[in-house]
Design a protein around this motif. Sequence first.
Motif, PDB file in Angstrom:
ATOM      1  N   GLU A   6      -6.593   2.369   3.368  1.00  0.00           N
ATOM      2  CA  GLU A   6      -5.331   1.622   3.419  1.00  0.00           C
ATOM      3  C   GLU A   6      -5.510   0.287   4.136  1.00  0.00           C
ATOM      4  O   GLU A   6      -4.966  -0.737   3.721  1.00  0.00           O
ATOM      5  CB  GLU A   6      -4.255   2.450   4.141  1.00  0.00           C
ATOM      6  CG  GLU A   6      -3.871   3.737   3.430  1.00  0.00           C
ATOM      7  CD  GLU A   6      -4.817   4.883   3.708  1.00  0.00           C
ATOM      8  OE1 GLU A   6      -4.607   5.960   3.136  1.00  0.00           O
ATOM      9  OE2 GLU A   6      -5.769   4.700   4.494  1.00  0.00           O
TER      10      GLU A   6
ATOM     11  N   THR B 257      -1.372   7.086  -5.571  1.00  0.00           N
ATOM     12  CA  THR B 257      -1.440   7.262  -4.119  1.00  0.00           C
ATOM     13  C   THR B 257      -1.831   8.701  -3.811  1.00  0.00           C
ATOM     14  O   THR B 257      -1.642   9.584  -4.635  1.00  0.00           O
ATOM     15  CB  THR B 257      -0.071   6.949  -3.468  1.00  0.00           C
ATOM     16  OG1 THR B 257      -0.140   7.214  -2.067  1.00  0.00           O
ATOM     17  CG2 THR B 257       1.037   7.787  -4.069  1.00  0.00           C
TER      18      THR B 257
ATOM     19  N   ARG C 253      -4.141   3.021  -6.339  1.00  0.00           N
ATOM     20  CA  ARG C 253      -4.597   3.015  -4.945  1.00  0.00           C
ATOM     21  C   ARG C 253      -5.750   3.996  -4.726  1.00  0.00           C
ATOM     22  O   ARG C 253      -6.630   3.746  -3.908  1.00  0.00           O
ATOM     23  CB  ARG C 253      -3.429   3.363  -4.022  1.00  0.00           C
ATOM     24  CG  ARG C 253      -2.295   2.334  -4.055  1.00  0.00           C
ATOM     25  CD  ARG C 253      -1.126   2.774  -3.183  1.00  0.00           C
ATOM     26  NE  ARG C 253      -0.027   1.824  -3.233  1.00  0.00           N
ATOM     27  CZ  ARG C 253       0.905   1.825  -4.183  1.00  0.00           C
ATOM     28  NH1 ARG C 253       0.863   2.722  -5.142  1.00  0.00           N
ATOM     29  NH2 ARG C 253       1.873   0.924  -4.178  1.00  0.00           N
TER      30      ARG C 253
ATOM     31  N   GLN D 281       0.823  -1.206   0.000  1.00  0.00           N
ATOM     32  CA  GLN D 281       0.000   0.000   0.000  1.00  0.00           C
ATOM     33  C   GLN D 281       0.862   1.262   0.000  1.00  0.00           C
ATOM     34  O   GLN D 281       0.359   2.365  -0.165  1.00  0.00           O
ATOM     35  CB  GLN D 281      -0.939   0.002   1.210  1.00  0.00           C
ATOM     36  CG  GLN D 281      -2.045  -1.019   1.102  1.00  0.00           C
ATOM     37  CD  GLN D 281      -2.768  -0.943  -0.242  1.00  0.00           C
ATOM     38  OE1 GLN D 281      -3.309   0.087  -0.597  1.00  0.00           O
ATOM     39  NE2 GLN D 281      -2.767  -2.043  -0.981  1.00  0.00           N
TER      40      GLN D 281
END
Length: 653
Positions: free
Chosen positions: A514, A160, A229, A20
Motif C-alpha cells: 500500500e 483489493t 491493486r 489505495q
Amino acid sequence: MNTSGKMLSGRFWNSKVRSQNVSNKEKWLGYLLGPCGALLFNAVMATYLNVYYTDVLGLGTVWGGMFLVVFPIVSKIIDAITNVIMGAVIDRTRTGQGKARPWLLLSAPLVAVTGVLLFVVPSGNEALQIVWVMLSYNLYYSVAYTIYNMSHNLMVPLSTRNTSQRGVLAVFNNISTIMMSGIVVALIFPMAIIPSLGTSKNLWIICMCVLSCISLPLVLLEYYFTKERVTAETNGKEEKKVPFILQLKAIFTDKYMLLLLGYFLLYTLTSQLKNVSLPYYCNYVLGEYADGITQTLVSVLGGIPMGIGIFAVWPLAKKFGKKNITVIGFLLYALGSGICWIAPTNMYVVLVGQFIKNIGGLPCAYVFMALFADTLDHLEWKNGFRCDGVAMSAYSVIITAAAGIVTGIFNGGISAAGYLAPETVNAMPELTDAMQKIMENPDGTFSIIFNQPESVVTAFVLFFVGLETIGGIAYALMLMPVTVENTVGRKQLVIRMRQKAACEARGEEWIEPEIRAAKEQKEQDEEAEEYFRKELKERCEKKGLDYEAELQKHIDAMQAKAEKQAENEKKAAEKAAAKAEKARLKREAKIAEMTPEQLAEKDARQKAREQKAEEKWAEESAAGEVIYNAMQAALAEYEEKHAASKKSDPKAE
C-alpha cells in the motif's frame, strides 16, 4: 502480452482510480455503471436470442429440428476451449495496467461489432443463414464475450485484499447484473420492446444493433474506473513462472474450489434453463404471446426482492457469514419454486412463489463473487502462487458450456414435445381453434401464434419452476462445507509475510504494497502535474492568456479539491467511530443486564469456540504447509529444467 509493464504504460491508458482504498467513483462508475452495457446485451441474448432463432428466423425446423440442438452444444465446446486459453493468457499478461484490465479494453470494440453480426443474418439462402449463424455466434461468445467476461469477472478478486471493500465491490458488480437482467430485460423488454418487434426481422436487427453499440462506451468506462491493486503488489518484481499444469492441479485438488465450481455448474444449468424458458412459459402457460403484461408481472413481483436486497444482503452476510446466509437463502429459494410448481397456471400463486424464491436468491446474487475471491486468496496461501486467470477460466467454462447444454436441452425438449413456432404471413388469415391469436406487426405483416400441445406446456413448466425446486435444496447441501471465509484473514497475513521474506532474501528493502503503491501514485501525479503545467503554458502563449493567473486558478482548484477530500475522509472516519462507539455501548448494556452465571456461561462458550477455531486452524495450517512445500518443490524443479533448457538453447523461452 508479457511486456514487463511497458505496454499501455502511457498516461492516456492510466486508470482514473488513484486511491489505495476503494473509492466512490470506482464503485459507481467502474463496478456498477460500466458493466451495464455488455451485461445488458448479454442478458438480452440469454433470454431472446433463442426466440429470434426459433420465432423470427424459423431455424427450429432446420435438419429436422436438430440444428438448434447440436449447434449450441458444439459451439460451447469451442467456447469452453477459448475460455481455458484466455485464462492462461491473462495469468501471463504483464502490463502497466494490470493483467486483466488490458483485455477489458480490447473487448470493448469486439463485443459491439460481433453483437451486430449476430442479428444481421442474410435472408433467402438456408445454407448461408446456417453458416452466418454459426460464425457470428462463435465470434461473439467464443471470442468477444469470452475476453470481456473473463477480464470483467477478475476485477473484484484483483481489486483489493480488503475483504470488506471487496465485498462491497462484489455487491455493486452484481447490482449491475440484476439491474440489466432483472429490470431492463425482465421488465421493460417484455412490456415495451418485444410486443413492438413482433416477428419482424428488420425491427429486431435495429433494436439489437443499438443495444450492442451501447456496450462500447460503457466497457471503456469500466476499464478507466477499475484498478488492480492485488496485481500491483508484484509490479517491478520478477515473478516465478508457474506451469499451467500446476495451476490446474492447485484448483482441481482444492475442496473449496471444487465445491464452489460444482455448485455453480448446477446453479447455472437450472437458472439458464429458467431464463431461456421464461418468455415461452409466459407466452403459452401463464398468459398470451407477447401480451406485454404477463412476463412483466412475473418479473416485477419476483424482482422486487432483488432491489431491496441491495441494502440488506451485505450487512446480513457480514453478521452471519457469506456461506451461512447463502445456504439459508437457497432453502427459501426451493420453497418459492415449489409453490409455483403446485399451480403453474395460476398467476397469483406464481407471483407469490417467485417473490419468495427471489428473496432466497438474494445472497447468491450479491455475495458469491466475494466468496470466490476469498477462495482465490486461500489458493495463494496454500500453493504460494495465484491462479486467478485459470480459476476464472474454469468459472467461465461453466457459464459457457452450460449455455450450450441448456439451449440444446431446451430446444431438443420442446422440439420432441411438438413445439409449434409462429408463422409470419403477408395477409390477415382467418382465426381458427388451433391458433392462440393473430398479431399485426408494425411493418404490415401478420404473425400467427398457435396453441401448444399439452406435452410442450409440461416441458415449459418443468424448465421454469420444477428444476429450481430440486436445485435449491441441492445448492444448500453443496455449500454447507464451504468455510473458507473463516480463516481468510489469517491466510492473507501469511501471504504478506512470505512476500516480505522473499523481498528480503533478494536483498531488497521491504515496503508495504500500500505504501509503495501510494508512492508510485504520488510520482505519477507529480509527473502529470508537470505535464499539465507545460501544456497550460503553451496554451496560454497561444491564446494570449496570463499563465501565472491561470496557474493560480488551477492551484486553487486543486487545493479546494484536496480540502474537500480531506473533509470527506474526516466525516467518514467520524461516522465509523460513532458507529463503533454505538456498537460498544450496546454490547456493554447487554452485558450489564446479564447475571454472573450468564456471563460465566457466555465466557465459557466463547473460549470453547475460540479453542475449536484454533484447533481447526492448526490442523488446516499444517495440511496447507505440506501442500505449499510440495508446490514450491515442483516450481523449483520446473525452474531448474527451464534454466537448463535456456542454457543449452539461449533462444528458447
